[in-house]
Design a protein around this motif. Structure first.
Motif, PDB file in Angstrom:
ATOM      1  N   UNK A  87       0.931  -1.384   0.428  1.00 37.23           N
ATOM      2  CA  UNK A  87       0.066   0.318  -0.341  1.00 37.23           C
ATOM      3  C   UNK A  87       1.016   1.161  -0.034  1.00 37.23           C
ATOM      4  N   UNK A  88       1.927   0.808   0.657  1.00 37.07           N
ATOM      5  CA  UNK A  88       2.857   2.432   0.877  1.00 37.07           C
ATOM      6  C   UNK A  88       3.301   2.348  -0.438  1.00 37.07           C
ATOM      7  N   UNK A  89       3.933   1.523  -1.218  1.00 35.03           N
ATOM      8  CA  UNK A  89       4.421   1.895  -2.017  1.00 35.03           C
ATOM      9  C   UNK A  89       4.035   2.152  -3.134  1.00 35.03           C
ATOM     10  N   UNK A  96       2.643   8.723   0.159  1.00 34.52           N
ATOM     11  CA  UNK A  96       3.223   8.054   1.419  1.00 34.52           C
ATOM     12  C   UNK A  96       5.110   7.717   0.970  1.00 34.52           C
ATOM     13  N   UNK A  97       4.692   7.244  -0.142  1.00 34.93           N
ATOM     14  CA  UNK A  97       6.123   6.757   0.245  1.00 34.93           C
ATOM     15  C   UNK A  97       7.413   7.679   0.056  1.00 34.93           C
ATOM     16  N   UNK A  98       7.254   8.838   0.135  1.00 36.86           N
ATOM     17  CA  UNK A  98       8.337  10.383   0.356  1.00 36.86           C
ATOM     18  C   UNK A  98       8.152  10.750   1.501  1.00 36.86           C
ATOM     19  N   UNK A 151      11.781  20.444   9.560  1.00 39.66           N
ATOM     20  CA  UNK A 151      11.278  19.324   9.408  1.00 39.66           C
ATOM     21  C   UNK A 151      12.082  18.408   8.136  1.00 39.66           C
ATOM     22  N   UNK A 152      12.135  19.326   6.506  1.00 40.88           N
ATOM     23  CA  UNK A 152      11.765  19.079   5.725  1.00 40.88           C
ATOM     24  C   UNK A 152      13.976  18.857   5.506  1.00 40.88           C
ATOM     25  N   UNK A 189      19.049  11.540   5.055  1.00 43.83           N
ATOM     26  CA  UNK A 189      19.137  11.012   6.418  1.00 43.83           C
ATOM     27  C   UNK A 189      18.524   9.310   6.482  1.00 43.83           C
ATOM     28  N   UNK A 190      16.970   9.517   6.189  1.00 44.51           N
ATOM     29  CA  UNK A 190      16.230   8.802   6.450  1.00 44.51           C
ATOM     30  C   UNK A 190      16.951   7.069   6.313  1.00 44.51           C
TER      31      UNK A 190
END
Length: 312
Positions: free
Chosen positions: A48-50, A55-57, A133-134, A141-142
């Motif tokens: 679902x996320x992919x 959402x993936x971003x 945040x950005x 970083x993620x």
């Protein structure tokens, strides 16, 4: 690995969840359903996320698909072997297989812990430092956070596995558990286990409690920031974005602390097997439901996924 009487321990006997043979079919059915539900639920979250580009971003959902993958691996480390033993009635595991199971169990469990800490950092930055945040939670970083989670976890697990491999087992090869874990193996070793126990309560405590303390401090700051929001609706939205994560953290750490941060001499097969079932089976099966049923974005992503399947 040789004992004092020169016998070679080539396998261990896992005593399982229950010694009552008449309950084996019942336990096999229950845990098979739970395992398949966990794998399917987490795979659906990943898909679902992919398939949802937005959402993936988002860092939170990038961490979520990694958490779902780890949950599948975490449960697969112990449950399939337990199911095979329950069905056959022969609860044996080789010496090498036992150490391998312990290695991957620790590695995936600690990776889970670090990913939960990364998700707490994401929520802290989103609520308390939205202007930064950005920059802070960039894609680079993620990826660094996820890579570090996997790397440190496997190094931590390697240390405990190497320390376990130096021990002798001569009195018995019966493990009072349904999988190979640190304390049940230390309990039956005829070697001096002081170093192993010391490492569990120092390095192990530092790794696990470090992540937990970071999560607690992050949410303490989040709580202070949320309470300063003037509108009730704003507070509700802020809390709703953190509720799922806090629920998962509570389930995971509550049982882990119960089992691992007590003296090894006080290990009890009955109570600790129940706690182990909670964090090896129950928590992974609940995670996809917690994150989807309490998250509007995940609900929309699931609708899109199901819509694609119907149309195809």
């Amino acid at each position: 690995m040789r004992s004092t009487n020169s016998t070679v321990i080539s396998e261990f006997i896992l005593l399982g969840i229950s010694r009552r043979q008449d309950l084996n079919v019942l336990f096999f059915t229950i845990f098979l359903i739970m395992y398949l539900t966990t794998v399917l639920g987490n795979l659906i979250v990943i898909l679902a996320v992919r398939l949802d580009g937005h959402l993936l971003q988002a860092p939170m959902y990038f961490f979520l698909i990694n958490l779902s993958l780890v949950d599948i691996c975490f449960m697969t480390t112990t449950v399939p072997k337990m199911l095979a033993n329950t069905l056959s009635g022969v609860s044996k595991i080789s010496y090498g297989g036992c150490l391998a199971q312990m290695y991957f169990f620790i590695a995936f469990g600690i990776t889970d812990s670090f990913l939960l800490a990364s998700m707490a950092l994401d929520r802290y930055m989103a609520i308390c430092r939205p202007l930064h945040y950005a920059t802070v939670m960039s894609k680079h970083v993620c990826w660094l956070l996820v890579t570090a989670s996997w790397l440190v976890s496997h190094l931590h697990s390697l240390l405990h596995t190497l320390l376990m491999s130096r021990l002798s087992f001569c009195a018995t090869n019966h493990v009072l558990h349904f999988f190979c874990d640190v304390f049940p193996l230390l309990k039956i070793s005829c070697s001096k286990t002081l170093l192993n126990t010391l490492v569990v309560h120092t390095e192990g405590a530092l790794i696990v409690n470090g992540a937990l303390i970071f999560i607690a401090l992050s949410y303490a700051r989040i709580l202070i920031a949320v309470l300063r929001i003037p509108s009730t609706e704003g507070k509700r939205k802020a809390f709703s974005t953190c509720g799922s994560h806090l629920t998962v953290v509570g389930l995971f750490y509550g049982t882990v602390i119960w089992v691992y941060f007590q003296p090894s001499s006080s290990f009890s097969a009955e109570k600790d097997t129940l706690a182990a079932i909670m964090y090896t089976v129950v928590t992974p099966i609940l995670n996809p439901f917690i994150y989807t049923l309490r998250n509007d974005k995940m609900k929309d992503a699931l609708r899109k996924l199901l819509g694609r399947k119907v149309n195809t």
